[in-house]
Design a protein around this motif. Structure first.
Motif, PDB file in Angstrom:
ATOM      1  N   ARG A 103       0.821  -1.215   0.000  1.00  0.00           N
ATOM      2  CA  ARG A 103       0.000   0.000   0.000  1.00  0.00           C
ATOM      3  C   ARG A 103       0.850   1.258   0.000  1.00  0.00           C
ATOM      4  NH1 ARG A 103      -5.912   0.236   1.099  1.00  0.00           N
ATOM      5  NH2 ARG A 103      -6.553  -1.910   1.423  1.00  0.00           N
ATOM      6  N   TRP A 104       2.118   1.129   0.324  1.00  0.00           N
ATOM      7  CA  TRP A 104       2.954   2.311   0.524  1.00  0.00           C
ATOM      8  C   TRP A 104       4.061   2.358  -0.512  1.00  0.00           C
ATOM      9  CZ3 TRP A 104       0.609   5.428   3.670  1.00  0.00           C
ATOM     10  CH2 TRP A 104      -0.218   4.896   4.670  1.00  0.00           C
ATOM     11  N   PRO A 105       4.475   3.571  -0.874  1.00  0.00           N
ATOM     12  CA  PRO A 105       5.612   3.663  -1.798  1.00  0.00           C
ATOM     13  C   PRO A 105       6.881   3.159  -1.130  1.00  0.00           C
ATOM     14  CG  PRO A 105       5.011   5.839  -0.963  1.00  0.00           C
ATOM     15  CD  PRO A 105       3.951   4.885  -0.474  1.00  0.00           C
ATOM     16  N   GLN A 106       7.827   2.758  -1.928  1.00  0.00           N
ATOM     17  CA  GLN A 106       9.109   2.349  -1.384  1.00  0.00           C
ATOM     18  C   GLN A 106       9.861   3.594  -0.898  1.00  0.00           C
ATOM     19  OE1 GLN A 106      10.520  -0.754  -0.823  1.00  0.00           O
ATOM     20  NE2 GLN A 106       8.354  -1.240  -1.160  1.00  0.00           N
ATOM     21  N   PRO A 107      10.588   3.474   0.208  1.00  0.00           N
ATOM     22  CA  PRO A 107      11.359   4.645   0.671  1.00  0.00           C
ATOM     23  C   PRO A 107      12.362   5.075  -0.405  1.00  0.00           C
ATOM     24  CG  PRO A 107      11.300   2.934   2.358  1.00  0.00           C
ATOM     25  CD  PRO A 107      10.714   2.332   1.128  1.00  0.00           C
ATOM     26  N   PRO A 108      12.390   6.350  -0.752  1.00  0.00           N
ATOM     27  CA  PRO A 108      13.325   6.806  -1.793  1.00  0.00           C
ATOM     28  C   PRO A 108      14.768   6.782  -1.291  1.00  0.00           C
ATOM     29  CG  PRO A 108      12.257   8.679  -0.786  1.00  0.00           C
ATOM     30  CD  PRO A 108      11.617   7.463  -0.175  1.00  0.00           C
ATOM     31  N   ASP A 109      15.678   6.640  -2.241  1.00  0.00           N
ATOM     32  CA  ASP A 109      17.096   6.749  -1.863  1.00  0.00           C
ATOM     33  C   ASP A 109      17.392   8.188  -1.474  1.00  0.00           C
ATOM     34  OD1 ASP A 109      17.583   4.095  -2.337  1.00  0.00           O
ATOM     35  OD2 ASP A 109      18.028   4.432  -4.465  1.00  0.00           O
ATOM     36  N   ALA A 110      18.051   8.335  -0.370  1.00  0.00           N
ATOM     37  CA  ALA A 110      18.375   9.688   0.115  1.00  0.00           C
ATOM     38  C   ALA A 110      19.885   9.805   0.275  1.00  0.00           C
ATOM     39  CB  ALA A 110      17.673   9.960   1.452  1.00  0.00           C
ATOM     40  N   ALA A 111      20.426  10.899  -0.227  1.00  0.00           N
ATOM     41  CA  ALA A 111      21.876  11.109  -0.140  1.00  0.00           C
ATOM     42  C   ALA A 111      22.302  11.290   1.311  1.00  0.00           C
ATOM     43  CB  ALA A 111      22.254  12.344  -0.940  1.00  0.00           C
ATOM     44  N   SER A 112      23.423  10.679   1.673  1.00  0.00           N
ATOM     45  CA  SER A 112      23.902  10.796   3.052  1.00  0.00           C
ATOM     46  C   SER A 112      25.339  11.303   3.115  1.00  0.00           C
ATOM     47  CB  SER A 112      23.789   9.444   3.766  1.00  0.00           C
ATOM     48  OG  SER A 112      24.557   8.474   3.085  1.00  0.00           O
ATOM     49  N   GLY A 113      25.874  11.727   1.971  1.00  0.00           N
ATOM     50  CA  GLY A 113      27.251  12.217   1.969  1.00  0.00           C
ATOM     51  C   GLY A 113      27.448  13.449   2.844  1.00  0.00           C
ATOM     52  N   TRP A 114      26.382  14.229   3.007  1.00  0.00           N
ATOM     53  CA  TRP A 114      26.485  15.444   3.814  1.00  0.00           C
ATOM     54  C   TRP A 114      26.830  15.146   5.264  1.00  0.00           C
ATOM     55  CZ3 TRP A 114      22.873  15.654   7.757  1.00  0.00           C
ATOM     56  CH2 TRP A 114      21.756  14.819   7.621  1.00  0.00           C
ATOM     57  N   VAL A 115      26.424  13.962   5.740  1.00  0.00           N
ATOM     58  CA  VAL A 115      26.707  13.654   7.151  1.00  0.00           C
ATOM     59  C   VAL A 115      28.215  13.654   7.391  1.00  0.00           C
ATOM     60  CG1 VAL A 115      26.448  11.932   8.970  1.00  0.00           C
ATOM     61  CG2 VAL A 115      24.596  12.299   7.343  1.00  0.00           C
ATOM     62  N   GLU A 116      28.947  13.157   6.415  1.00  0.00           N
ATOM     63  CA  GLU A 116      30.400  13.110   6.568  1.00  0.00           C
ATOM     64  C   GLU A 116      31.057  14.427   6.148  1.00  0.00           C
ATOM     65  OE1 GLU A 116      34.103  10.333   5.017  1.00  0.00           O
ATOM     66  OE2 GLU A 116      32.043   9.719   4.627  1.00  0.00           O
ATOM     67  N   ALA A 117      30.474  15.072   5.138  1.00  0.00           N
ATOM     68  CA  ALA A 117      31.181  16.190   4.510  1.00  0.00           C
ATOM     69  C   ALA A 117      30.858  17.548   5.125  1.00  0.00           C
ATOM     70  CB  ALA A 117      30.834  16.222   3.020  1.00  0.00           C
ATOM     71  N   ASP A 118      29.690  17.721   5.703  1.00  0.00           N
ATOM     72  CA  ASP A 118      29.294  19.055   6.170  1.00  0.00           C
ATOM     73  C   ASP A 118      30.172  19.529   7.325  1.00  0.00           C
ATOM     74  OD1 ASP A 118      27.311  19.514   4.393  1.00  0.00           O
ATOM     75  OD2 ASP A 118      25.637  19.279   5.799  1.00  0.00           O
ATOM     76  N   PRO A 119      30.508  20.808   7.349  1.00  0.00           N
ATOM     77  CA  PRO A 119      31.108  21.352   8.576  1.00  0.00           C
ATOM     78  C   PRO A 119      30.092  21.290   9.712  1.00  0.00           C
ATOM     79  CG  PRO A 119      30.628  23.099   6.999  1.00  0.00           C
ATOM     80  CD  PRO A 119      30.342  21.823   6.298  1.00  0.00           C
ATOM     81  N   TRP A 120      30.579  21.276  10.954  1.00  0.00           N
ATOM     82  CA  TRP A 120      29.680  20.938  12.057  1.00  0.00           C
ATOM     83  C   TRP A 120      28.488  21.884  12.223  1.00  0.00           C
ATOM     84  CZ3 TRP A 120      29.024  24.168  16.201  1.00  0.00           C
ATOM     85  CH2 TRP A 120      30.029  25.095  16.487  1.00  0.00           C
TER      86      TRP A 120
END
Lengths: 220, 61
Positions: A103-120
């Protein structure tokens, strides 16, 4: 409307008021209800994750969430926060609403590179926007990635308090309540209590604080 | 037809507002440095408490 819905969720997490039903807090007939659900994200379903005696979600709740998912999917140029928020709502729907995975859409792929790359400071801002994903068991991959930067989130928590940005501070405090390895010198419990004293009048701030207390026992 | 177009414009506007709410920019911070505030207060107090600049008296005739 968002503030009213957030207040309804917080009330349910406290175990107060009438038994929670999303379709009673946000009526499907209201034109703005799907937008409010999309903004609240997984938090719209948070009471169904609590140990209280919240009745199981019904078909009307499912209809409200389906309308939100259909009306506001993240576009091709959507921000990472928007995609993650949508993904969190889909994951929560799979977990807490009736209907089965078909009944539900599949969870979309979400980018996670920011977790490592972003300044704090930037990382702290984004993480606080995704505080609704700090529900137990939701988005474990994001939680694992954030665990590697717990110290930076703690820095962001202190910075947000000093800036008097109570919404960001409460969101970060909620993540820190979920993550392991939070420095004890941070004083998370006292910090959350202070945020509640200073900014608890904001419904979304109050919701984050209640969630941290309800699911992780922090901030008491 | 025009109603459809109006509804479409409204839904697009609402979608933009939702995106803005989801990914809002960080508000400008309000920093209050206690030492700077204390320094400013001392300076202001000193200025207010200082005696007036001496000036020559007008000639008494």
């Amino acid at each position: 409307m968002i503030a009213d819905a957030a207040s309804g969720v917080a009330l349910a997490l406290r175990g107060e008021g009438d038994p929670y039903a999303l379709s009673r807090v946000l009526r499907q007939s209201d034109a703005l209800a799907p937008a409010a659900v999309r903004v609240l994200g997984a938090d719209a379903l948070a009471p169904y994750a609590a140990d209280h005696h919240t009745p199981a979600a019904g078909d009307e709740d499912r209809g409200v969430v389906q309308a939100a998912l259909a009306a506001f999917p993240p576009g091709a140029d959507a921000s990472a926060v928007s995609v993650w928020s949508y993904r969190g709502l889909v994951e929560a729907s799979h977990a807490f609403l009736p209907g089965g995975p078909d009944r539900w859409p599949q969870p979309p792929d979400a980018a996670s590179g920011w977790v490592e790359a972003d300044p704090w400071p930037r990382l702290a801002h984004r993480a606080s926007q995704l505080a609704a994903l700090a529900l137990p068991g939701l988005s474990p991959a994001l939680a694992d990635a954030l665990t590697t930067r717990t110290d930076d989130l703690a820095r962001g928590f202190v910075r947000a308090v000093r800036r008097r940005d109570w919404l960001q501070a409460a969101g970060l405090g909620r993540w820190l309540a979920r993550l392991p390895g939070v420095p004890p010198t941070l004083g998370l419990d006292a910090g959350l209590a202070f945020i509640g004293h200073m900014g608890g009048g904001d419904a979304r701030v109050a919701l984050h604080l209640v969630a941290a207390r309800c699911f992780y026992g922090r901030g008491e | 037809m025009s109603m459809d177009r109006t509804a479409s414009v409204e839904s697009v506007t609402l979608a933009v507002e939702v995106e803005d709410l989801l990914d809002s920019t960080e508000p400008d911070g309000v920093f209050r440095d206690t030492r700077e505030c204390a320094g400013a207060a001392i300076l202001l107090g000193a200025l207010l408490a200082s005696p007036p600049t001496p000036r020559p008296k007008p000639d008494a005739r």
